[in-house]
Design an enzyme around this catalytic site. Structure first.
Site, mmCIF file in Angstrom:
data_model
loop_
_atom_site.group_PDB
_atom_site.id
_atom_site.type_symbol
_atom_site.label_atom_id
_atom_site.label_comp_id
_atom_site.label_asym_id
_atom_site.label_seq_id
_atom_site.Cartn_x
_atom_site.Cartn_y
_atom_site.Cartn_z
ATOM 1 N N SER A 235 0.046 -58.646 20.807
ATOM 2 C CA SER A 235 -0.774 -57.682 20.078
ATOM 3 C C SER A 235 -1.245 -58.323 18.777
ATOM 4 C CB SER A 235 0.033 -56.419 19.764
ATOM 5 O OG SER A 235 -0.613 -55.710 18.721
ATOM 6 N N ASP B 203 -5.348 -53.382 19.289
ATOM 7 C CA ASP B 203 -4.999 -52.012 18.903
ATOM 8 C C ASP B 203 -6.080 -51.390 18.032
ATOM 9 O OD1 ASP B 203 -2.297 -51.494 20.008
ATOM 10 O OD2 ASP B 203 -1.832 -53.337 18.918
ATOM 11 N N MET C 168 -7.440 -48.159 16.061
ATOM 12 C CA MET C 168 -6.943 -46.920 15.444
ATOM 13 C C MET C 168 -8.028 -46.319 14.564
ATOM 14 S SD MET C 168 -3.139 -48.146 14.362
ATOM 15 C CE MET C 168 -2.189 -49.263 15.410
ATOM 16 N N MET D 177 -6.283 -45.883 20.194
ATOM 17 C CA MET D 177 -5.524 -44.783 19.593
ATOM 18 C C MET D 177 -6.514 -43.999 18.749
ATOM 19 S SD MET D 177 -2.248 -47.161 18.741
ATOM 20 C CE MET D 177 -3.244 -48.624 19.045
ATOM 21 N N MET E 121 4.130 -45.853 25.804
ATOM 22 C CA MET E 121 4.471 -46.221 24.421
ATOM 23 C C MET E 121 5.979 -46.143 24.215
ATOM 24 S SD MET E 121 1.698 -47.085 22.926
ATOM 25 C CE MET E 121 2.520 -47.437 21.356
ATOM 26 N N GLY F 296 5.560 -51.496 22.060
ATOM 27 C CA GLY F 296 6.269 -51.026 20.869
ATOM 28 C C GLY F 296 7.702 -51.514 20.840
ATOM 29 N N SER G 233 4.943 -58.041 16.520
ATOM 30 C CA SER G 233 5.725 -58.755 15.509
ATOM 31 C C SER G 233 6.655 -59.799 16.126
ATOM 32 C CB SER G 233 6.497 -57.760 14.641
ATOM 33 O OG SER G 233 7.122 -56.787 15.429
HETATM 34 C C1 DX5 Z 1 1.550 -49.692 17.865
HETATM 35 C C2 DX5 Z 1 0.666 -50.601 18.697
HETATM 36 C C3 DX5 Z 1 1.382 -51.788 19.199
HETATM 37 C C4 DX5 Z 1 1.965 -52.679 18.125
HETATM 38 C C5 DX5 Z 1 3.151 -53.349 18.692
HETATM 39 O O1 DX5 Z 1 0.850 -48.540 17.584
HETATM 40 O O2 DX5 Z 1 0.148 -49.900 19.818
HETATM 41 O O3 DX5 Z 1 0.587 -52.528 20.111
HETATM 42 O O4 DX5 Z 1 1.075 -53.672 17.661
HETATM 43 O O5 DX5 Z 1 3.806 -54.046 17.687
HETATM 44 P P1 DX5 Z 1 5.339 -54.417 17.837
HETATM 45 O O6 DX5 Z 1 5.465 -55.295 19.045
HETATM 46 O O7 DX5 Z 1 5.641 -55.138 16.558
HETATM 47 O O8 DX5 Z 1 6.115 -53.136 17.984
HETATM 48 ZN ZN ZN Z 2 -0.859 -51.133 21.398
#
Ligand code: DX5
Ligand code: ZN
Length: 212
Positions: free
Chosen positions: A7, A34, A36, A67, A136, A172, A194
């Site tokens: 991601s 992602d 948002m 999202m 999720m 996530g 991350s």
């Molecule tokens: C959260 C996103 C994820 C996020 C995951 O809202 O949809 O894709 O970047 O990050 P990590 O792997 O750090 O939880």
């Molecule tokens: Zn995501």
């Protein structure tokens, strides 16, 4: 076979070309983007304009996770910007059938997402049309949150009770420590932000996720 989707939310956007090159060399199967809107989730990221720029930097499939509140209006724009797959939340105020149609008509595959609080049966009417279901494993909005193992029980329900045979993606808190449980539950696409981008050796983490 499991696919790994870094991601980019956790990448350094000032050196995106290098970040993408590193995860590509490290064995990424697709890139998770992602999107948002500051309404569906309390955070803002980027729109189709950036996806178009990323499209020019890579041949990897682009997996756009929307999202946002209005996927019917914006989903097709991400498809036109070069996304290979566009997923949107069942919780968004939208007509999922129409939205799936519109994304496909704009040239991408389409799929749907469930938040931690939403049961997989909510997807039932549209499952035959979903190229991917994203489960999720944190509340969406931010990377770096803690994995919620209780969502994993939805995957056998999707697979066995609802007969869903397409891709099941989990997103996530995925790391080499949590990936094994997600795979054992039946997920075959692992998103990691991350865990991959905060590590100095991205390839090693991608490998560890695959082996977990
Ligand atoms: C959260 C996103 C994820 C996020 C995951 O809202 O949809 O894709 O970047 O990050 P990590 O792997 O750090 O939880
Ligand atoms: Zn995501």
């Amino acid at each position: 076979v499991v696919k790994i989707a870094p991601s980019l939310l956790s990448a350094d956007f000032g050196r995106l070309r290098e970040e993408i090159a590193e995860v590509t060399k490290g064995g990424a199967d697709l890139l998770h983007l992602d999107v948002m809107d500051g309404h569906f989730v309390p955070n803002l990221t980027f729109g189709p304009f950036i996806v178009e720029a990323i499209r020019k930097l890579t041949k990897l499939p682009l997996d756009c996770h929307l999202m946002i509140e209005d996927p019917l209006t914006y989903g097709p724009q991400f498809a036109k910007a070069g996304a290979d797959i566009v997923t949107f939340h069942v919780e968004a105020e939208a007509d999922p059938g129409k939205t799936l149609d519109a994304i496909e008509a704009a040239g991408a595959r389409a799929g749907m997402v469930v938040n931690p609080g939403t049961g997989p049966e909510r997807l039932r009417p549209w499952l035959p049309r979903c190229a991917m279901v994203l489960v999720m494993s944190v509340w969406p909005g931010f990377s770096g949150q803690k994995f919620m193992p209780e969502v994993l029980e939805k995957i056998p329900v999707l697979r066995d009770e609802l007969g869903y045979a397409g891709d099941v993606e989990i997103d996530g808190g995925i790391s080499p420590a949590t990936a094994g449980a997600a795979k054992a539950a039946g997920a075959n696409v692992l998103v990691a932000g991350s865990a991959i981008f905060k590590a100095p050796d991205r390839g090693a983490v991608i490998h560890a996720l695959r082996q977990a």
